[in-house]
Write an enzyme that holds these catalytic residues in place. Structure first.
Site, PDB file in Angstrom:
ATOM      1  N   HIS A 192       0.854  -1.185   0.000  1.00 43.82           N
ATOM      2  CA  HIS A 192       0.000   0.000   0.000  1.00 43.82           C
ATOM      3  C   HIS A 192       0.895   1.241   0.000  1.00 43.82           C
ATOM      4  O   HIS A 192       1.894   1.294   0.721  1.00 43.82           O
ATOM      5  CB  HIS A 192      -0.911   0.048   1.222  1.00 43.82           C
ATOM      6  CG  HIS A 192      -1.721   1.311   1.311  1.00 43.82           C
ATOM      7  ND1 HIS A 192      -2.756   1.592   0.448  1.00 43.82           N
ATOM      8  CD2 HIS A 192      -1.619   2.379   2.148  1.00 43.82           C
ATOM      9  CE1 HIS A 192      -3.267   2.775   0.745  1.00 43.82           C
ATOM     10  NE2 HIS A 192      -2.596   3.264   1.786  1.00 43.82           N
ATOM     11  N   CYS A 216      -3.743   2.816  -5.408  1.00 44.17           N
ATOM     12  CA  CYS A 216      -3.091   3.772  -4.520  1.00 44.17           C
ATOM     13  C   CYS A 216      -1.699   4.154  -5.005  1.00 44.17           C
ATOM     14  O   CYS A 216      -1.234   5.281  -4.791  1.00 44.17           O
ATOM     15  CB  CYS A 216      -3.033   3.202  -3.098  1.00 44.17           C
ATOM     16  SG  CYS A 216      -2.113   1.648  -2.990  1.00 44.17           S
TER      17      CYS A 216
END
Length: 1237
Positions: free
Chosen positions: A1040, A1192
């Site tokens: 992430h 992301c």
């Protein structure tokens, strides 16, 4: 004239010397004794209906009131003596800096300005003759300096023999009959220079006389000085003659409100009539006269309001000599409407002129005997001066500063809440000793104590060995760390504030409990005995004598078998409590009589009272930095004074652990020698509401063996730094599981489960706060109040330093702070030197290549060769601009700039452009073949955009500007330049930096996500910047990603530095309750600010302290939203917060941990304009999430590219792009100076 000056000096000295009671008594007696004379004089001057004549007795009463309120004499003296005789410079904050420059640099508000004041209109005048007159007055040194510095350099030199300390005002009048214009040329000459010239044309008037007045010699003048009188020439008006007088007065502010009048051109004639006039008595006043102008038209115009003798634009007619005297009387009537010191000074001068210089005329009018007129005139002048000054005193007593009696009977039940920091004991000691020998009585006679429970079953598991065990736990904290002074708000009204200032102390916590059972384990089948000791640490060190190694494998969770509680009467208490009441409006110290105050309150969980009945005067600086006068006293009674405020629990652990069957031991030789062991371990004990940190535990053990008797002493000490989370101190002995029966082990397991979930309740471990339930205060206060009618500058003059000295000190402090900051930058230079070289190399080569390409067309081998040659020749030279700039921060040039130019517009411009001109121009000149470039309109220089330019780092700003503006050129010539490295910056820089972080995916199981993260980022930190840049462009890593924007700014009020840390990512925490997680859509962002309180001496890393959430601009709901969206991985080690302050503490601590624990992949500087645009971009929240095409990592890559000067990311909609541009433009319009951009 000398006698008149003597009278003035006498009266002023009588008034302005520090008045003692005797002096005021004499002045009062003199006024009372002259009451009859003053009454006659008032009637003579102002008419029988004048209120002054009837106020003489009230003035005497007012003076007696001054004596009654003896505190008012100090206020009056301070007020009068505080009137400055020289111009003042007000202290300006950061927001008013532009006003400061205007006031200091702009000549117009400071140089004298002159106006015509009054025009007396009358019958057609003939033969108005040209005339000249001049007024001169001395200048103070401050005024001389101001005028000499601010006067135009091209001023005309005038041959004049006057001294430099004199200013000469000249007025030359000429009447042009053909144009019907009266022209007056006004000039000002000082230091032999013509510094001012103004021509007045007065059209359409048949001028009888006019007056001039100097308004102010400096914009900040706040004083009415004694007037200087100058006679104007007589003006012949037919058969009438008038002698007019002008008064040159210095005033503070001039009203710009116009007053209505008739234009002279429309007046045909004016008729003055008297109502019930009796000319024989001479007792006439302005109230008895009426004026009826006959107009030639209906046009009404406005003439500027005049200032000076008349104070109005009254139309005066002159028919004969007697009428002119009555006109003079009308002026006196106008004077009676004046107020304050201005009225007093002007009345005194008027009386002196009338009674000394014109006494013959007065005698002839009022038929006064000539022999007594001179003495009467002198006496009248003295009494008139006393009367005027008495009026001024009475006015001050009535309107300005007066000591008042305030009878207070306060009984308020309004609740007030104050939050206190955790209270930790200063010194706590426990001694627990148990001795057991072979053949002694059964252990069951000395049972264990476990929170009141008896455990006789432990006797079954004890061996026959003899052990003497002494456990000692010591907790020592510096007195100045915890329990510091706090301020508790109790009550506040419009007039006063009631506060408590407690100081906490701690009982000497020495508590012994005997016996505490100790157990041992003996293996009879072996030649030596094993003993087990667990100090909750992990170390492996040999004994000091080297006989036997002491080994303790790993750390384990401790669980209690004995919990020792300190009784309530042996914990925190008040050492002293100060009761403070402060006045909001008093301008002088206050006093009181028969005072008593009492507070009924909760402190922690304990309720009681505190009271005080003895108070003394004090000065108190409130939270806003204002000085208040008040009364303070120490509380001497009340139930809280000797009460225990908080129960403090300290656990002593004896025996047992979660895996009771596990055997750990320390073995040592049975030889009768002495061994010593020592070690350290880091223990963290979180406590709700405390400030995040930890303490260090140091343990030492001393063991000796004599005749099979073991003496073991375990000492634990805690060394605390500035802030702690440690709540418990313990010593623990460990029992091998084999030494205990199954029943005992089962019981211990149950207790472990119970105590592992049992934590100290917050209110037991600390004093959470204070709640005031009732505030009582009664007594009489003597308060010297101020009033809104007196300028605040008067009080400032009484209570603060000279403003000029403050300004000098402020400049010195600013220079010192900037120099400290520049020294701070020195440790960065080594880190940044390589980055600077990279920028210059790229940009220099970029410019050369662009210049050659423009001449030769596409890049050819010839161009490449030429570029490399030029690059090699100029490589070292290109660094000179930055090196000069770096040296200038600490060497003499920097000090010269700060000392001589700071505070002037020129100096500000020099300093603002220093870094940009030195660094950027140096590079650009070399890039463009030594031709100075023209900066394109629309580009933004951070020096101009940043308000805090003085304490900012100019090297970083110049570096960022160049990189952002011209960094795109590097990509365009990438096929020519073989060195494709990018700029490397760390997250600890002062300017704006964007950093891309990656962390493991929280949606995956723990072993898998860690493994994938390591595999994905393995070796990344060792790769060069170009490789990392290529890595982030691959947006399918099993991680992430999010980004941070960090920068420093300066607090104008304190001069301290503050760090801003903004987090942004898809599905990241946010204050808007948006969904979060690795797969959620939407842009989440939040911001945390930290005060930079210092630099680590070893590493140079900033030491920071979180800023309260309110100062960061959040509401309480937004703080809870950020906390809830943080994610369990960031708050799993934190206990559940009870208040919004606790939640914000968790947010700040977790945010700081994020940037330390997550992996920073790459960073880049960002210009000011793009940082503003990103702020707006993040506020849109919208993001079309797609795991493969738009995740992301795509978001952070787009953010990174845009920060480096790239295009707006594709995921930003068109309407948001337009709004970004508008938002940035509006912001620049507010904060930027576009001069030279």
């Amino acid at each position: 004239m000398e006698q008149r000056q003597y009278i003035l000096d006498l009266v002023r000295r009588e008034l302005t010397d520090t008045p003692q009671t005797q002096d005021l008594q004499k002045l009062t007696e003199r006024i009372i004794s002259l009451e009859k004379t003053i009454t006659q004089l008032g009637t003579l001057l102002l008419g029988p209906n004048s209120t002054t004549a009837h106020e003489v007795s009230s003035l005497a009463t007012a003076m007696q009131k001054v004596l009654y309120y003896n505190r008012a004499k100090a206020a009056i003296s301070d007020f009068i003596m505080a009137i400055p005789r020289y111009p003042l410079y007000s202290y300006y904050g950061n927001d008013d800096i532009d006003d400061y420059h205007l006031a200091v640099v702009n000549r117009k508000p400071i140089l004298p300005q002159f106006r015509y004041l009054g025009l007396m209109f009358g019958k057609p005048a003939t033969g108005i003759q040209p005339y000249n007159f001049e007024v001169s007055f001395n200048l103070s040194k401050v005024e001389q300096t101001l005028i000499s510095e601010l006067a135009p350099t091209e001023s005309q030199v005038i041959e004049d023999m006057r001294r430099d300390s004199t200013m000469l005002l000249k007025a030359e009048g000429r009447y042009d009959k053909s144009l019907n214009v009266f022209t007056v040329l006004i000039t000002i000459i000082t230091s032999n220079k013509l510094i001012y010239s103004q021509r007045l044309n007065i059209p359409g008037h048949r001028v009888a006389s006019f007056e001039l007045m100097i308004i102010a010699n400096a914009v900040h003048t706040t004083v009415f000085e004694p007037a200087k009188v100058t006679k104007l020439p007589s003006c012949e008006l037919g058969t009438s003659s008038i002698m007019s007088t002008t008064f040159e007065i210095r005033v503070q502010d001039m009203s710009t409100l116009p007053s209505p009048a008739f234009h002279a051109r429309t007046i045909q004639s004016i008729k003055k009539t008297w109502r019930n006039a009796d000319f024989s008595t001479g007792q006439l006043s302005a109230e008895d006269a009426t004026y009826e102008p006959k107009m030639s038209g209906a046009e009404d115009v406005v003439i500027p309001h005049v200032y000076g003798l008349a104070e109005s634009c009254e139309i005066l007619t002159i028919s004969d000599v007697y009428e002119s005297v009555y006109n003079f009387e009308s002026l006196c009537y106008c004077y009676s409407k004046k107020s304050g010191m201005e009225m007093a000074v002007r009345m005194m001068m008027l009386a002196l002129e009338l009674m000394r210089d014109d006494y013959k005329q007065v005698n002839s009018i009022y038929d006064v005997d000539h022999q007594t007129s001179e003495s009467v005139g002198i006496l009248a002048g003295i009494t008139e001066g006393l009367l005027a000054n008495a009026k001024a005193i009475a006015l001050l007593v009535k309107h300005a500063v007066l000591s008042e009696e305030l009878q207070i009977n306060l009984n308020s039940i309004e609740q007030s809440y104050s939050r206190l920091v955790p209270l930790v004991p200063i010194y706590v000691t426990f001694d627990h000793v148990g001795t057991y020998s072979k053949g002694d009585a059964p252990i069951r006679d000395e049972p264990f104590s476990l929170t009141g429970l008896q455990l006789p079953m432990f006797a079954e598991g004890l061996s026959n060995s003899t052990i003497k065990t002494k456990f000692k736990s010591t907790w020592s904290v510096e007195p100045n760390v915890f329990g510091a002074d706090h301020t508790i708000d109790c009550y506040e009204s419009d007039d006063f504030i009631v506060l408590l200032k407690p100081k906490f102390a701690y009982w000497d916590h020495r508590y012994s409990h005997q016996p505490v059972s100790a157990v041992s384990y003996s293996d009879r089948g072996k030649s030596r005995t094993s003993y087990v000791l667990d100090c909750a640490s992990s170390y492996n060190e040999e004994s000091s004598l080297g006989y036997t190694s002491l080994f303790l494998a790993g750390r384990k969770a401790a669980s209690p078998c004995a919990l020792v509680n300190i009784p309530l009467n042996r914990s925190v208490k008040f050492e002293s409590v100060s009761f403070l009441i402060t006045s909001k409006r008093s301008v002088l110290p206050i006093s009181g009589e028969n005072l008593f105050g009492e507070i009924d309150m909760y402190i922690g969980r304990v309720r009681g009272t505190l009271n005080c009945n003895k108070f003394t005067s004090t000065e108190y600086i409130d939270r806003d930095g204002y000085k208040r006068y008040g009364l303070i006293g120490k509380c001497t009674g009340g139930s809280l004074l000797n009460a225990s405020l908080s129960p403090l629990w300290v656990r002593l652990f004896c025996g047992g652990h979660k895996n009771a069957d596990q055997i750990r031991f320390i073995g040592f030789s049975r030889t009768p020698v002495v061994g010593t062991l020592s070690g350290e371990s880091l223990e963290v004990y979180p406590m709700p509401g405390s400030i995040g940190s930890s303490g260090t535990l140091s343990q030492s053990g001393r063991m000796s063996i004599y005749n099979d008797v073991t003496s073991l002493e375990v000492t634990l000490s805690v060394r605390h730094e500035a802030s702690l989370e440690t709540a418990n101190v313990y010593a623990q002995s460990e029992i091998p599981g084999a030494a205990l029966s199954t029943e005992i082990r089962d019981y211990i397991r149950q207790q472990n489960l119970y105590y592992s979930d049992l934590g100290l309740r917050e209110e037991e471990a600390m004093i959470q706060g204070a709640v005031v339930m009732r505030t009582t205060f009664r007594g009489k206060l003597y308060v010297t109040k101020g009033t809104d009618s007196i300028p605040q500058s008067v009080y400032v003059w009484n209570t603060q330093l000279n403003d000029l000295a403050v300004a000098v000190k402020m400049t010195a402090d600013l220079a010192n702070a900037a120099e400290i900051r520049s020294k701070e930058n020195q440790f960065r230079l080594n880190e940044m030197e390589q980055a600077v070289r990279e920028i210059e190399n790229q940009l220099l080569l970029s410019g050369i290549i662009d210049g050659l390409a423009a001449l030769t067309g596409p890049a050819t081998p010839v161009v490449k060769k030429a570029a490399s040659l030029v690059f090699g020749a100029m490589k070292n030279m290109s660094r000179s601009g930055f090196r000069i700039l770096a040296a200038g921060l600490t060497n003499s040039y920097f000090k010269t700039v700060m000392t001589h130019f700071l505070g002037t517009r020129k100096g500000v411009e020099v300093w603002r452009g220093l870094g940009s001109a030195c660094a950027e121009s140096s590079v650009m000149i070399k890039m463009s073949g030594k031709t100075k470039p023209i900066v394109k309109e629309g580009s933004t220089d951070l020096f101009l955009a940043d308000k805090n330019f003085i304490l900012a780092d100019p090297i970083e700003f110049a570096k960022h500007n160049i990189s952002t503006k011209y960094g795109g050129n590097v990509e365009q010539i990438g096929n020519v330049v073989s060195d494709s490295e990018r700029l490397a910056v760390g997250g600890d820089l002062g300017s704006h930096v964007v950093t891309v972080f990656h962390r493991p995916l929280s949606i995956l199981p723990e072993p898998l996500r860690t493994l994938l993260f390591k595999l994905s980022t393995s070796g990344l930190s060792k790769r060069d910047l170009s490789a990392r840049e290529a890595w982030i462009r691959q947006t399918l890593h099993p991680t992430h990603s999010y980004a941070t924007i960090s920068y420093d700014y300066v607090l104008p009020k304190t001069g301290g530095n503050r760090r801003v840390l903004c987090f942004a990512g898809v599905g990241d925490p946010n204050p808007y309750n948006l969904p979060t997680g690795d797969k959620n859509v939407g842009i989440g962002s939040y911001m945390v600010e930290f005060d930079i309180i210092g630099l680590d001496k070893d590493t140079g890393v900033k030491v920071m302290r979180p800023v309260p959430w309110k100062q960061c601009g959040y509401t309480e709901e937004q703080v809870w939203s950020i906390y809830k969206t943080l994610g369990k991985e960031y708050r799993k080690v934190e206990l559940k917060p009870y208040t919004v302050e606790d939640a914000w503490r968790v947010i700040a601590k977790s945010s700081h941990k994020r940037v330390l624990s997550d992996k920073a992949i790459i960073s880049t500087p960002i210009s000011y304009e793009r940082q503003r645009a990103i702020e707006y971009m993040l506020s849109s929240h919208g993001f079309d999430y797609n795991l493969v095409l738009n995740n992301c990592q795509d978001f952070t890559r787009g953010l990174f590219d845009y920060a480096r000067g790239g295009p707006v990311p594709d995921f930003i909609e068109n309407d948001v792009r337009i709004a970004m541009i508008h938002s940035t433009s509006r912001h620049f319009a507010e904060v930027c100076s576009w001069v030279g951009v």
